[in-house]
Design an enzyme around this catalytic site. Structure first.
Site, short mmCIF file in Angstrom:
data_model
loop_
_atom_site.label_atom_id
_atom_site.label_comp_id
_atom_site.label_asym_id
_atom_site.label_seq_id
_atom_site.Cartn_x
_atom_site.Cartn_y
_atom_site.Cartn_z
N LYS A 30 46.40 40.24 21.77
CA LYS A 30 46.02 41.43 22.00
C LYS A 30 46.65 42.41 21.24
O LYS A 30 46.19 43.52 20.34
CB LYS A 30 45.95 41.86 23.51
N SER B 175 44.12 45.22 26.31
CA SER B 175 44.61 44.86 27.48
C SER B 175 45.96 45.79 27.81
O SER B 175 46.72 45.91 26.96
CB SER B 175 44.73 43.39 27.87
N TYR C 71 48.71 34.96 24.79
CA TYR C 71 47.45 35.80 24.90
C TYR C 71 47.81 37.28 24.65
O TYR C 71 47.08 37.77 23.94
CB TYR C 71 47.09 35.43 26.35
C1 WQD Z 1 47.85 40.19 39.79
C2 WQD Z 1 48.73 40.22 40.95
C3 WQD Z 1 50.33 37.98 40.86
C4 WQD Z 1 47.07 35.16 41.92
C5 WQD Z 1 46.09 39.03 34.29
C6 WQD Z 1 46.38 39.06 32.58
C7 WQD Z 1 45.82 40.24 32.07
C8 WQD Z 1 44.34 40.20 32.74
C9 WQD Z 1 44.23 40.41 34.17
C10 WQD Z 1 43.05 39.26 30.84
C11 WQD Z 1 50.13 39.56 40.27
C12 WQD Z 1 49.68 38.07 41.95
C13 WQD Z 1 47.85 36.34 41.57
C14 WQD Z 1 47.42 34.34 42.95
C15 WQD Z 1 49.35 36.08 43.57
N1 WQD Z 1 43.61 39.22 31.78
N2 WQD Z 1 48.84 36.78 42.31
N3 WQD Z 1 48.49 34.86 43.69
O1 WQD Z 1 48.51 38.84 35.90
O2 WQD Z 1 48.18 41.34 36.32
O3 WQD Z 1 46.71 40.11 34.83
O4 WQD Z 1 44.70 39.04 34.53
O5 WQD Z 1 43.04 40.14 30.09
O6 WQD Z 1 46.07 40.24 30.81
O7 WQD Z 1 47.80 39.20 32.55
O8 WQD Z 1 46.39 39.40 37.19
O9 WQD Z 1 45.30 38.87 39.02
O10 WQD Z 1 46.53 37.01 37.80
O11 WQD Z 1 47.63 38.92 39.35
O12 WQD Z 1 50.08 36.81 44.15
O13 WQD Z 1 47.12 33.33 43.45
O14 WQD Z 1 48.52 39.04 42.03
O15 WQD Z 1 51.59 37.59 41.01
O16 WQD Z 1 51.24 40.36 41.03
P1 WQD Z 1 47.66 40.01 36.36
P2 WQD Z 1 46.59 38.52 38.41
#
Ligand code: WQD
Length: 340
Positions: A155, A126, A151
């Site tokens: 990785k 990741s 997590y």
């Molecule tokens: C994306 C953006 C949030 C939810 C994670 C893991 C990564 C991978 C993918 C497994 C961020 C914003 C989110 C919400 C929001 N997982 N957000 N409101 O955190 O980039 O990555 O998922 O492999 O390892 O870390 O993805 O979709 O959670 O967030 O504003 O209800 O959306 O702050 O900026 P992230 P995400």
């Protein structure tokens, strides 16, 4: 017909990869413990490709089960390893569960893969390993930063375990694929991101809000140092990501790898802010999304998007779908599972 093992093959990325493997003529064996997936996904895969993968419900934390599996399936030509726990927030609450489930299983698997006639191994890594990289786009040589969560640490450690094992086992050929943010669903809307509980990730939360399951989307922070104040990520269509696994596997099967441990970023190379993702959704769905700005989420980084030249030039793979296409597929999937 070469037989490929896909662990976690009923999961979101795993199931889409099984479809692409079958499309390329591989025979697929799936191991899944069904802890974060459902057996119906097997029907979804079969209805898309017309070929039912072999399925074994198995907990990779039980080494004896792993040994018995490989005694039964000793003609496997390659392994794509997805099976792992992946919720960042949960990993902070339950670190031992994550270290046990994500690392013990990798060790038991590798011990058996080393005994195969052809030890080809694709690891689900990741972009989390980069933390908040200094420079954008992020290259594979960017420094690995201290993990922000157990997590992310699993990785990083997983990559080190594979790298160190490859160093002393030249018969083991491995590729770690560092995913950016997988979104969307297969065009048939028969498989997609399965909603178990309240979604942690942005896109399923958007589609569930639009489907009326959630009151409104909270945008976690609009005071970041970005053009519109919201965080930037590299959102890649899950089918593009699945295809990258097939290309990486074929690289090993055809012995085109230049070292026996390689890493590749798998992203689009395009950064999109949360507000841009919302606008994309509103455009492709034709409906406005109910959202509000909220406090920043602990552990979020400001920006991450991939430098994709290595995968484009060396792996010979490039993401094809746009953000709009990915968002439309996510919405089509949501409407399918909600009978909208
Ligand atoms: C994306 C953006 C949030 C939810 C994670 C893991 C990564 C991978 C993918 C497994 C961020 C914003 C989110 C919400 C929001 N997982 N957000 N409101 O955190 O980039 O990555 O998922 O492999 O390892 O870390 O993805 O979709 O959670 O967030 O504003 O209800 O959306 O702050 O900026 P992230 P995400």
């Amino acid at each position: 017909m070469k037989k490929i093992l896909v662990t976690g093959g009923l999961g979101f990325i795993g199931s889409h990869t099984v479809v692409e493997l079958q499309n390329e003529g591989f025979e697929v064996v799936i191991i899944d413990d069904l802890s974060n997936s459902s057996i119906e996904v097997l029907d979804g895969i079969t209805s898309i490709t017309g070929a039912k993968p072999i399925f074994e419900k198995l907990d990779l934390k039980h080494e004896s089960s792993v040994i018995d599996f490989f005694k039964k399936h000793h003609t496997i030509s390659g392994v794509i390893h997805f099976a792992a726990s992946k919720a960042v927030g949960e990993s902070v609450e339950k670190p031992l569960l994550y270290y046990e489930n994500n690392l013990n299983t990798l060790i038991y698997l590798l011990k058996e893969v080393l005994l195969l006639p052809a030890s080809n191994f694709i690891f689900s890594s990741s972009c989390t390993v980069y933390g908040q990289a200094e420079e954008m786009p992020i290259t594979e040589n960017a420094p690995i930063q201290p993990a922000e969560s157990p997590y992310g640490n699993t990785k990083q450690i997983g990559e080190e375990i594979i790298r160190d094992t490859c160093k002393v086992n030249t018969n083991l050929n491995a590729i770690a694929l560092r995913y950016f943010n997988p979104i969307g669903a297969h065009s048939s809307a028969k498989i997609g991101e399965l909603p178990i509980g309240v979604p942690q990730n942005l896109v399923p939360y958007i589609t569930q809000t639009a489907a009326g399951l959630r009151e409104s989307l909270s945008v976690f922070g609009n005071d970041y140092q970005t053009p519109d104040g919201t965080c930037i990520r590299d959102y890649i269509h899950v089918v593009d990501l699945a295809k990258a696994h097939v290309v990486a596997l074929q690289r090993l099967l055809e012995q085109k790898n230049t070292s026996n441990y390689e890493t590749f970023n798998v992203g689009t190379g395009v950064g999109s802010s949360v507000l841009e993702v919302i606008k994309s959704f509103e455009k492709v769905s034709g409906q406005s999304l109910n959202y509000k700005f909220a406090a920043r989420r602990e552990g979020d980084i400001t920006s991450a998007y991939a430098h994709t030249e290595k995968a484009n030039k060396i792996l010979g793979w490039k993401a094809k779908s746009s953000l709009d296409e990915a968002m439309k597929s996510a919405w089509d999937w949501e409407k399918h599972i909600r009978n909208l």
